[in-house]
Each structure stands twice: as structure tokens, then as C-alpha cells.
Design a protein around this motif. Structure first.
Motif, short mmCIF file in Angstrom:
data_model
loop_
_atom_site.label_atom_id
_atom_site.label_comp_id
_atom_site.label_asym_id
_atom_site.label_seq_id
_atom_site.Cartn_x
_atom_site.Cartn_y
_atom_site.Cartn_z
N ALA A 58 0.84 -1.09 0.01
CA ALA A 58 -0.09 0.18 0.10
C ALA A 58 0.96 1.12 -0.06
N PHE A 59 0.48 2.62 -0.60
CA PHE A 59 1.38 3.54 -0.65
C PHE A 59 0.50 4.75 0.12
N PHE A 60 1.31 5.36 1.03
CA PHE A 60 1.03 6.38 1.66
C PHE A 60 2.01 7.56 1.56
N LYS A 61 1.43 9.05 1.79
CA LYS A 61 2.18 9.88 1.71
C LYS A 61 2.86 10.41 3.01
N SER A 62 2.30 9.86 4.21
CA SER A 62 2.64 10.38 5.52
C SER A 62 2.56 9.05 6.18
N ILE A 63 3.04 8.85 7.34
CA ILE A 63 2.92 7.94 8.40
C ILE A 63 1.54 7.96 8.99
N SER A 64 1.06 9.48 9.26
CA SER A 64 -0.09 9.55 9.71
C SER A 64 -1.45 8.96 8.93
N ASP A 65 -1.08 9.06 7.59
CA ASP A 65 -2.15 8.75 6.51
C ASP A 65 -2.28 7.06 6.63
N MET A 66 -0.89 6.75 6.65
CA MET A 66 -0.80 5.11 6.61
C MET A 66 -1.68 4.64 7.99
N LEU A 67 -1.20 5.23 9.26
CA LEU A 67 -1.83 4.67 10.33
C LEU A 67 -3.39 4.83 10.66
N LYS A 68 -4.09 5.39 9.58
CA LYS A 68 -5.80 5.75 9.56
C LYS A 68 -6.08 4.37 8.87
N GLU A 69 -5.17 3.63 8.07
CA GLU A 69 -5.74 2.27 7.39
C GLU A 69 -4.81 1.25 7.90
#
Ligand SMILES: NC(=O)c1ccc[n+]([C@@H]2O[C@H](COP(=O)([O-])OP(=O)(O)OC[C@H]3O[C@@H](n4cnc5c(N)ncnc54)[C@H](O)[C@@H]3O)[C@@H](O)[C@H]2O)c1
Length: 404
Positions: A58-69
Motif C-alpha cells: 500500500a502507498f501513503f504520503k505520510s505515516i499519519s495517513d498510513m496509520l488511519k488504514e
């Protein structure tokens, strides 16, 4: 439980050289780990990374975005140094174990914030101090632990790093982004000194450093009338004649498509680009046990090596990382002993990188405490920050000053 479920799930944060070409490549070779996410504000670079590693994360632009998913078992943070503090705190507060590449942060104040986050988290924070895992330095440490040198009172390390000239081509050459090279590069070495001597506390630091060669006055070719050098290798009119050419035009990570997203050139001219760090220097640290350490680093010249001399009250020891050799000169006899360390089997940084990753994976599997902690990271940043202040302000810097 299937094999797949047993694999440790990793996210790589910062999909540049270190994240992809070191940790990414090592992780995909392991059957007990998988990369489930790539985090980078530059989506072109992270997509290229996935292609190079042949993975479907999965691709994310920030760790915060990643942690939401998703919440991986661990994140490996290989983003630029000035981003370490924010990324490490978000990851720890989000419940992830963290392998944070050096330096811990670019200021002691940020280091203390990371330590507070590590303290309030039940998760592991391991520093990416790969030199501690270098087979030659591991052997040296075991000799010192056996008392071969006796009580160590002085260490000198001369670092010759031809590759260091490329710091001037990218964010590393910007004091604001790397904290200066005494932090970016020297933090490795300040950590090794403390580790070898069983962690005496640094008390004060002096440094003399400068940019003597990698500037506009030292272009390695003659300028033609009206034709400027740079701004980067890919556009430079002198690319064919420059001995320091770095051609990354074909790089998937740092090619034109990635540059179009964030304007990050990896091949800025090391001579004409703006920079605010040293290309050579010496620094001296005094410790609370009376020991002293000298670290010099020079990014000019063809040699790559770290050459150490360790003085103890029973022996003097000389070490070359490149020659993979340790010679012990006992103080009162001629019985000199040379230890030859086996050549590395291709693992990065003389075989240190795979062992660093192995230590982190073992800590994750066994819940072992990290051997290189945020506090260790803070002391090495403190030495680097003090060295930076010292050469810039022409004074000796007390470490206590950084903790006020
Ligand atoms: N231990 C070692 O021997 C060693 C060696 C090289 C680099 N490093 C460290 O690794 C880190 C990366 O260095 P590099 O040479 O790979 O740099 P790089 O420039 O090649 O890659 C950095 C990547 O981070 C991305 N990035 C920028 N801001 C970000 C953010 N806020 N969050 C996530 N990603 C972000 C960039 O887009 C880029 O892809 C640095 O901290 C460096 O000090 C350690």
C-alpha cells in the motif's frame, strides 16, 4: 497459522537510497518479513521503489495517513534527518516498533522529544547505528571487553570518505536539513566511541572544520568563456570532462518523473551548489571518565576507510575497516597480534547492514530491548551538535549547554 501470517509486516518510510536500496532489498530477500507499505510524499518515487523491489505494497504520503488504514509491526524510517523527529514520534505514538536510521534527530531538543515518545510507548525504538554491527568493530569491541587494551583513555578515528563529496549534491549539504555533517555523518562515529568505551558521557567538544575544496573555486575543469558549470550533472555543459560526474538520469527513484513531483535533484553540482556544511574537519570529545576521542572526517580524496587507534593502559590497537584488520600492540612486549576479519559477503557497509536488520528482527520476535537506544542516539547527536556549534562559533562547547 499460514507462513504468510507469521511474516513480520514492515513499512518503509522514505523510499530513497537507504530505504529501498538497503532495507528494501534486504527485506524482500527474507522469508520472515514482508513490506506492506511504502511511505513517501513523492508517489512517483514510492511507485518506482515498489517496481524495483517487485512488491505490491500500500502507498501513503505520510505515516499519519498510513496509520488511519494499517498498522505494520514495524516501520523503518529512512526519511531525511530533519524529518526523523516528527516521523519517529508519530510512529511510536501510533503503536509501531521503529528502526530509525541515524541520526536520531538534528537537535538534542528533538532527541529528547523522541525519547519521551519512546518512554510512553511500549514499542521498540532501535537506532540504525550499523557501525556497531560491522564485523571488524564487533571484533574490536569483543577484544576491548576482554580487557586486551586495559582501560581505554584515548581513541582516534580518521574517516576517509570519497563518497562524502556527494553530500554536497543533495539535502545532506544543507545545515538546516542534516544538522551539519558532524551530526549526519559524525553521529555514527561519536556513537562508536561511546559504545567502545562502555558509554562514558561526553562533557565538552571542540571542532575545527571548513569547506576548503568543494566550492566554485575548485572546479576540476577550466570554464569556457560564457559557459557556467552546473546546476546539476544532467544539465552541465562540462559533464563529459568532470571527474566527479554523477549520472542518475536513468534512476527510477531520482529520474525526471520523480523530480517533477518534488524538484529533488540528487545530482546538483557538488562545486557550485549552495551548501552550508564542512568538507573536512576535526573534532575532539572529552568524556566524564577522563577519556578523549578525536574524530576527523574528510570527503576529499580517493580513499574510503575508517582508521582507528585505541590507546589503553595495557595496549595500543590499530584498526582499518577497509583492510578488515585489527593489530594489537601490547604495551610491555613485542608480541604484536594481527586479527584478520573475513571479507564481507556483499552486505552493505562492510557486512554491517544485514546484521543491523537481523538485530532489529530478533528484537521484534523476542521482545528484546534494543541494543542501540534513543538515548544513545541523543548522545551522539549532542556530540555532533556541539561540534557544529564549535567550528561555526570558534569555541569549545559544553554538552550541558545543549540541555538547558
Ligand atoms: N546508517 C547508514 O549508514 C546510512 C546511510 C545512508 C543514509 N542514512 C540515513 O538514511 C536516511 C535517508 O537517507 P538517503 O540517503 O536514503 O536519502 P534520500 O534522499 O535518498 O531519500 C530520502 C527519501 O525520503 C523521502 N522523504 C522526504 N520527506 C519525507 C517525509 N517527511 N516522510 C517520509 N519520507 C520523506 C524523500 O522523498 C526520499 O524518497 C537519512 O536519515 C540518512 O541519514 C543512513
Amino acid at each position: 497459522m499460514s507462513d504468510n501470517q507469521k511474516k513480520l509486516k514492515f513499512a518503509i518510510v522514505g523510499t530513497g537510497n537507504r530505504g529501498v536500496l538497503c532495507f528494501g532489498k534486504m527485506l524482500v530477500k527474507r522469508d520472515d518479513c514482508e513490506i506492506v507499505a511504502l511511505v513517501d510524499p513523492n508517489h512517483v518515487r514510492s511507485a518506482a521503489a515498489a517496481e524495483m523491489l517487485d512488491i505490491k505494497p500500500a502507498f501513503f504520503k505520510s505515516i499519519s495517513d498510513m496509520l488511519k488504514e494499517i498498522k505494520p509491526d514495524a516501520v523503518i524510517i529512512t526519511s531525511p534527518d530533519y524529518t526523523h523527529c516528527e516521523n519517529a514520534i508519530i510512529a511510536l505514538d501510533g503503536g509501531c516498533n521503529v528502526l530509525l536510521d541515524k541520526p536520531l534527530a538534528t537537535h538534542v531538543s528533538d532527541c529528547r522529544n523522541i525519547i519521551a515518545a519512546a518512554d510512553r510507548s511500549s514499542k521498540i525504538l532501535m537506532m540504525g547505528f550499523n557501525l556497531r554491527h560491522h564485523p571488524v568493530l564487533k571484533k574490536l569491541k569483543s577484544l576491548l571487553d576482554q580487557g586486551v587494551a586495559g582501560k581505554v583513555f584515548m581513541i582516534e578515528n580518521r574517516e576517509f570518505y570519497h563518497g562524502g563529496r556527494t553530500y554536497m549534491a543533495r539535502w545532506n549539504g544543507d545545515y538546516a536539513k542534516s544538522g551539519g555533517l558532524w551530526i549526519h555523518k559524525g553521529s555514527h562515529d561519536f556513537d562508536v566511541f561511546q559504545w567502545l568505551m562502555d558509554f562514558p558521557k561526553p562533557v565538552r567538544v571542540s571542532s575545527f572544520s571548513g569547506l576548503n575544496v568543494l566550492d566554485e573555486q575548485h572546479l576540476p575543469f577550466k570554464l569556457r568563456p560564457g559557459v557556467e558549470a552546473g546546476p546539476n550533472c544532467r544539465r552541465c555543459a562540462y559533464a563529459k570532462e568532470c571527474p566527479d560526474i554523477y549520472d542518475c538520469r536513468e534512476s527510477k527513484l531520482f529520474g525526471e518523473d520523480a523530480i517533477a513531483v518534488d524538484g529533488y535533484y540528487k545530482d546538483n553540482c557538488i562545486y557550485v551548489s549552495p551548501k552550508s556544511v564542512h568538507d573536512n574537519g576535526m573534532s575532539i570529545v572529552e568524556y566524564d571518565n577522563g577519556a578523549k576521542a578525536v574524530h576527523s572526517e574528510c570527503f576529499i580524496g580517493p580513499i574510503n576507510d575508517r582508521k582507528y587507534t585505541i590507546w589503553g593502559d595495557r595496549a595500543t590497537i590499530e584498526v582499518s575497516l577497509t583492510n578488515r584488520e585489527i593489530t594489537v600492540y601490547p604495551r610491555w612486549s613485542q608480541d604484536t597480534v594481527t586479527h584478520k576479519i573475513a571479507p564481507d559477503d556483499g552486505g552493505g557497509h562492510g557486512g554491517a547492514d544485514p546484521l543491523l536488520l537481523e538485530a532489529f528482527v530478533n528484537a521484534l520476535k523476542n521482545g528484546e530491548a534494543s541494543s542501540s537506544t534513543a538515548e544513545h542516539g541523543m548522545w551522539s547527536t549532542a556530540c555532533g551538535e556541539a561540534a557544529e556549534l564549535s567550528w561555526r562559533e570558534h569555541r569549545m562547547v559544553e554538552i550541558a549547554e545543549l540541555f538547558k
